[in-house]
Write an enzyme that holds these catalytic residues in place. Structure first.
Site, PDB file in Angstrom:
ATOM      1  N   HIS A 208       0.836  -1.199   0.000  1.00 53.88           N
ATOM      2  CA  HIS A 208       0.000   0.000   0.000  1.00 53.88           C
ATOM      3  C   HIS A 208       0.876   1.256   0.000  1.00 53.88           C
ATOM      4  O   HIS A 208       0.458   2.309  -0.495  1.00 53.88           O
ATOM      5  CB  HIS A 208      -0.898   0.030   1.243  1.00 53.88           C
TER       6      HIS A 208
ATOM      7  N   ASP B 241      -4.011  -7.757  -6.849  1.00 47.22           N
ATOM      8  CA  ASP B 241      -4.274  -6.989  -5.634  1.00 47.22           C
ATOM      9  C   ASP B 241      -4.716  -5.594  -6.091  1.00 47.22           C
ATOM     10  O   ASP B 241      -4.631  -5.273  -7.292  1.00 47.22           O
ATOM     11  CB  ASP B 241      -3.016  -6.931  -4.775  1.00 47.22           C
TER      12      ASP B 241
END
Length: 440
Positions: free
Chosen positions: A294, A367
């Site tokens: 992230h 993802d």
């Protein structure tokens, strides 16, 4: 009596005797002929009779041989020939036909849209979605995406969630994946909103070594997700973590490969027994990295041998359990791929290893593509096209959906990607989407 008369009488007697001899000879010849004819006829009849006798004898011997063979077969045990294997006709063939008919009827624009899974906010271009109304309906007609993923901000109450998902499902031209991150423990969007009991962290289940508990957790999660209308869960976490790892932490079943593998397989079975698709994550394994994708590029020094021994057995267990999805992370594994390309964009990782070495033929999804491990290095359209070239089937949450969608559409039109490549992914996607419908 004169001499002439005497001579005449003698002559008549001679003629008479001659005629009698001739007659007798003729009679003898006739008798002889009759005898010979009788002899020949008798011989012929005798031969025929003899042949008939021989034939009768031969037939009797053959009948006896047949009876002997029959007797032998009765005495010997019967050995049945192996049954020839035939492919079951019903569901598989009908499912393939249904999928092919669906894809054939789709426009190129609809096909490309079907490869994306985005948030309801990205679909409707709004800040927060709590219901599915006319805007959702219109957007799904214009751009029928493959799926939607929901977060805590989309969940307000049980009735609100059920109505939103039901309407969304009904508005869609094609079947939709309606997904959520519901791992149990800290990552549980529905349970954390107070709409279900939290099954707890996977680390706690793993530490107890109770495989049945893992299956029960999957059944519990799948049960309440299905009641609200979800048909996909981004779980379980299949990472084998190293001691002290905080990136994944308690989301993983633990540090032991065998224990994690058995737990992951059991949870997949429990989840999918409720008709909620499981999604193993995060291939090839984030267990030893200290960086979160992230927040930037995460890398590992693991070799292919390391992954094969530590991580791949867990994914193999989940694949064997029938998982519908595998999520590929943005991990950089330079010792495996030879460069820093994220796994989600790497043909080596997706096609050669996940599909080739592990034999996975289900849906591969990235993802979230709005993570900085992607956005710092690639534009939304570049990343989407590269993922599909690598062998991925679905793009999750691109940084800019419109840009990513148009990038893939343009790539097909200019032959950077073939339409058949798009169709390959759609076949995997729609086999899952139509499976239950065909079963019904």
């Amino acid at each position: 009596m004169g001499k002439n008369e005497v001579r005449s009488e003698e002559m008549e007697r001679k003629i008479y005797r001659h005629k009698r001899r001739v007659r007798n000879q003729i009679i003898s010849y006739i008798v002889l002929a009759i005898f010979l004819i009788g002899l020949v006829m008798g011989g012929v009849l005798g031969v025929k009779k003899m042949i008939a006798v021989l034939n009768d004898k031969k037939e009797a011997e053959e009948e006896q041989q047949i009876e002997d063979l029959a007797q032998d077969e009765e005495e010997q045990p019967m050995v049945e020939a192996p049954e020839e294997f035939t492919q079951p006709e019903a569901e598989t063939d009908y499912l393939s036909e249904t999928v092919e008919n669906c894809i054939a009827a789709m426009s190129l624009e609809d096909k490309v849209a079907g490869l994306f899974m985005i948030t309801p906010e990205a679909l409707t271009d709004t800040n927060k979605v709590l219901k599915a109304g006319d805007t959702t309906k219109q957007k799904l007609i214009e751009r029928p995406v493959g799926g939607l993923i929901y977060f805590a901000q989309n969940i307000q109450s049980a009735d609100q969630l059920t109505e939103m998902l039901t309407n969304t499902k009904n508005w869609s031209t094609y079947p939709l994946f309606l997904g959520v991150d519901e791992e149990g423990g800290t990552v549980s969007r529905v349970a954390s909103s107070g709409l279900a009991d939290n099954v707890g962290d996977m680390a706690d289940i793993g530490s107890n070594g109770d495989v049945a508990a893992a299956r029960e957790a999957g059944e519990a999660i799948g049960g309440y997700l299905a009641e609200y209308g979800f048909n996909m869960d981004f779980a379980p976490v299949a990472d084998v973590i190293t001691d002290g790892n905080t990136t994944i932490g308690k989301r993983s079943f633990g540090t032991d490969t065998d224990t994690t593998a058995s737990m992951v397989g059991a949870l997949v079975e429990g989840l999918q027994s409720k008709n909620v698709s499981a999604c193993l994550k995060h291939f090839p394994g984030l267990g030893d990295t200290s960086k979160d994708t992230h927040d930037g590029m995460a890398s590992t020094e693991k070799t292919l041998e390391d992954f094969t021994q530590i991580d791949f057995p867990v994914y193999q267990a989940g694949i064997s359990a029938g998982t519908d999805f595998v999520m590929v992370s943005h991990l950089s594994a330079e010792q495996v791929t030879g460069d820093t390309t994220p796994a989600s964009l790497s043909e080596k990782m997706v096609t050669e290893l996940l599909r080739g070495q592990l034999g996975y033929q289900g849906i591969v999804i990235t993802d979230a593509m709005n993570m900085t491990a992607i956005t710092d290095y690639f534009t939304p359209d570049q990343a989407a096209v590269m993922a599909l070239q690598a062998g991925v089937d679905m793009i999750l949450m691109p940084e800019d959906y419109e840009t990513a969608y148009n990038g893939v559409l343009d790539a097909v039109k200019d032959n950077t990607l073939s339409e058949e490549r798009i169709n390959e992914s759609l076949r995997r996607i729609y086999r899952v989407k139509y499976r239950d419908r065909v079963g019904e």
